[in-house]
Design a protein around this motif. Structure first.
Motif, PDB file in Angstrom:
ATOM      1  N   MET A   1       8.094  38.348 -34.844  1.00  7.97           N
ATOM      2  CA  MET A   1       8.843  37.344 -33.957  1.00  7.97           C
ATOM      3  C   MET A   1       8.229  36.035 -33.900  1.00  7.97           C
ATOM      4  O   MET A   1       6.511  36.192 -34.849  1.00  7.97           O
ATOM      5  N   LYS A   2       8.178  35.124 -33.243  1.00  6.42           N
ATOM      6  CA  LYS A   2       7.915  33.435 -33.040  1.00  6.42           C
ATOM      7  C   LYS A   2       7.632  33.346 -31.675  1.00  6.42           C
ATOM      8  O   LYS A   2       8.094  33.589 -31.464  1.00  6.42           O
ATOM      9  N   LEU A   3       6.495  33.341 -31.807  1.00  7.10           N
ATOM     10  CA  LEU A   3       6.238  32.805 -29.846  1.00  7.10           C
ATOM     11  C   LEU A   3       5.457  30.881 -30.135  1.00  7.10           C
ATOM     12  O   LEU A   3       4.450  30.602 -31.433  1.00  7.10           O
ATOM     13  N   ALA A   4       5.196  30.577 -28.807  1.00  7.00           N
ATOM     14  CA  ALA A   4       4.975  29.607 -28.394  1.00  7.00           C
ATOM     15  C   ALA A   4       4.273  29.448 -27.490  1.00  7.00           C
ATOM     16  O   ALA A   4       5.158  29.859 -26.768  1.00  7.00           O
ATOM     17  N   SER A   5       4.215  27.859 -26.623  1.00  5.41           N
ATOM     18  CA  SER A   5       4.106  27.754 -25.610  1.00  5.41           C
ATOM     19  C   SER A   5       3.748  26.617 -24.996  1.00  5.41           C
ATOM     20  O   SER A   5       3.059  25.284 -25.215  1.00  5.41           O
ATOM     21  N   TYR A   6       5.756  26.581 -24.158  1.00 11.70           N
ATOM     22  CA  TYR A   6       5.811  24.993 -23.523  1.00 11.70           C
ATOM     23  C   TYR A   6       4.243  24.695 -22.894  1.00 11.70           C
ATOM     24  O   TYR A   6       4.306  25.444 -21.749  1.00 11.70           O
ATOM     25  N   ALA A   7       4.354  23.601 -22.868  1.00  5.25           N
ATOM     26  CA  ALA A   7       4.104  22.714 -21.170  1.00  5.25           C
ATOM     27  C   ALA A   7       4.356  23.188 -19.847  1.00  5.25           C
ATOM     28  O   ALA A   7       5.792  23.423 -19.693  1.00  5.25           O
ATOM     29  N   ASP A   8       3.717  23.088 -18.746  1.00  2.60           N
ATOM     30  CA  ASP A   8       4.313  23.702 -17.842  1.00  2.60           C
ATOM     31  C   ASP A   8       3.320  22.640 -16.696  1.00  2.60           C
ATOM     32  O   ASP A   8       3.496  23.324 -15.500  1.00  2.60           O
ATOM     33  N   GLY A   9       1.594  22.320 -17.151  1.00  2.00           N
ATOM     34  CA  GLY A   9       1.621  21.994 -16.140  1.00  2.00           C
ATOM     35  C   GLY A   9       0.730  23.135 -15.811  1.00  2.00           C
ATOM     36  O   GLY A   9      -0.377  22.284 -15.750  1.00  2.00           O
ATOM     37  N   SER A  10       0.121  23.939 -16.598  1.00  2.00           N
ATOM     38  CA  SER A  10      -1.033  25.604 -16.489  1.00  2.00           C
ATOM     39  C   SER A  10      -1.793  25.206 -17.518  1.00  2.00           C
ATOM     40  O   SER A  10      -1.118  24.109 -18.597  1.00  2.00           O
ATOM     41  N   ARG A  11      -2.973  25.333 -17.661  1.00  2.00           N
ATOM     42  CA  ARG A  11      -4.114  25.663 -18.413  1.00  2.00           C
ATOM     43  C   ARG A  11      -3.056  25.962 -19.985  1.00  2.00           C
ATOM     44  O   ARG A  11      -3.479  25.471 -20.909  1.00  2.00           O
ATOM     45  N   ASP A  12      -2.831  27.294 -19.434  1.00  2.00           N
ATOM     46  CA  ASP A  12      -2.397  27.587 -21.079  1.00  2.00           C
ATOM     47  C   ASP A  12      -1.052  28.285 -21.540  1.00  2.00           C
ATOM     48  O   ASP A  12      -0.038  28.385 -22.217  1.00  2.00           O
ATOM     49  N   GLY A  13       0.063  27.107 -20.682  1.00  2.00           N
ATOM     50  CA  GLY A  13       1.299  27.158 -20.572  1.00  2.00           C
ATOM     51  C   GLY A  13       2.676  28.095 -20.856  1.00  2.00           C
ATOM     52  O   GLY A  13       2.112  28.926 -20.106  1.00  2.00           O
ATOM     53  N   HIS A  14       3.570  28.044 -21.389  1.00  2.00           N
ATOM     54  CA  HIS A  14       4.750  28.672 -20.454  1.00  2.00           C
ATOM     55  C   HIS A  14       4.987  29.728 -21.658  1.00  2.00           C
ATOM     56  O   HIS A  14       5.191  28.991 -22.808  1.00  2.00           O
TER      57      HIS A  14
ATOM     58  N   VAL B   1       7.092  31.265 -24.594  1.00  2.00           N
ATOM     59  CA  VAL B   1       8.432  31.261 -25.100  1.00  2.00           C
ATOM     60  C   VAL B   1       8.342  32.179 -26.593  1.00  2.00           C
ATOM     61  O   VAL B   1       8.049  32.292 -27.456  1.00  2.00           O
ATOM     62  N   VAL B   2      10.063  32.471 -26.333  1.00  6.13           N
ATOM     63  CA  VAL B   2      10.061  33.074 -27.663  1.00  6.13           C
ATOM     64  C   VAL B   2      10.853  32.050 -28.621  1.00  6.13           C
ATOM     65  O   VAL B   2      12.059  31.435 -28.239  1.00  6.13           O
TER      66      VAL B   2
END
Length: 257
Positions: free
Chosen positions: A1-14, A16-17
């Motif tokens: 699988m492939k994963l990423a972290s979308y910017a959402d205003g938090s330090r760690d992001g949200h 996503v697959v």
């Protein structure tokens, strides 16, 4: 699988697959919201994300959306540690903070790319085979240095499980090519080989590693003369030209007027 972290205003992001071809994504909400959660409870959470990835790759998720790398933070913005192991086995320990794949630099710097290996918990004095068992995800990162001093570490937008690498992954080693565009001009691709299990074992020689430690396998400094106002596009690809982790795109701040 492939994963990423979308910017959402938090330090760690949200979390996503991301689809295998890096074109579609789906929020992992309901399973995990950030990557460190997955690493902390890999045995329980990772299979659920794998199921989501299979559905995404088969076009079965109604709420999938176009993957946009420019909306990504680093996949693991705040790792428990970042250390680069060079070809001679030397270890250079750095802070565990990773910038996004599109964050500009304020000054020209030396570019040192590395394969990034993200581990689960690993006992002290583990050998390379045990370290490979603890390997969770692989990514691509770059250290930027001025006069030997680290000024930033950038990470490509996507991290992947080794099984996603196909023919680029064999016997615990990555075989790939590093492609670069400097101010839009294509540079000669360089072949790279990296053994992340050996790097993780080197880090664990004297102390245990906790889930979220990242080991970099140095791929050799790029011989490029960068200057203010330059742009640089870097991508690790398979021999067939498929991007493994998405690209790092960098702009260096132009000279002051």
């Amino acid at each position: 699988m492939k994963l990423a972290s979308y910017a959402d205003g938090s330090r760690d992001g949200h979390l996503v697959v991301v689809s295998r071809d890096l074109t579609q994504a789906h929020y992992a909400t309901g399973i995990a919201t950030r990557l460190q959660q997955v690493l902390d409870d890999w045995g329980f959470i990772a299979p659920q994300l794998e199921d989501l990835a299979v559905q995404l790759n088969h076009g079965k998720l109604r709420h999938a959306f176009n993957f946009e790398p420019d909306k990504c933070l680093a996949p693991l913005p705040r790792a428990y540690g970042w250390a680069v192991v060079d070809a001679g086995g030397g270890v250079r320990r750095e802070a565990g903070s990773f910038a996004s794949p599109h964050q500009p630099l304020r000054a020209a710097a030396c570019c040192e790319p590395a394969l990034a290996a993200i581990a689960g918990d690993l006992a002290a004095a583990s050998d390379a085979a045990a370290a490979l068992d603890a390997l969770r995800l692989l990514g691509f990162a770059i250290d930027w240095r001025i006069d030997g001093e680290l000024i930033a570490t950038q990470a490509a937008p996507v991290v992947v499980t080794p099984d996603e690498l196909g023919d680029a992954w064999a016997a615990g080693r990555l075989q790939a090519r590093l492609h670069a565009l400097h101010n839009g001009a294509k540079q000669v691709p360089s072949d790279v080989a990296a053994a992340p299990g050996e790097a993780l074992a080197r880090l664990a020689r004297l102390r245990a590693l906790r889930a979220g430690q990242v080991a970099g396998v140095a791929l050799g400094a790029l011989d490029l003369s960068l200057a203010p106002g330059d742009s640089l596009h870097l991508d690790l690809k398979t021999a067939a030209g498929t991007s493994l982790f998405g690209a790092i795109d960098l702009d260096i701040a132009p000279p002051a007027p």
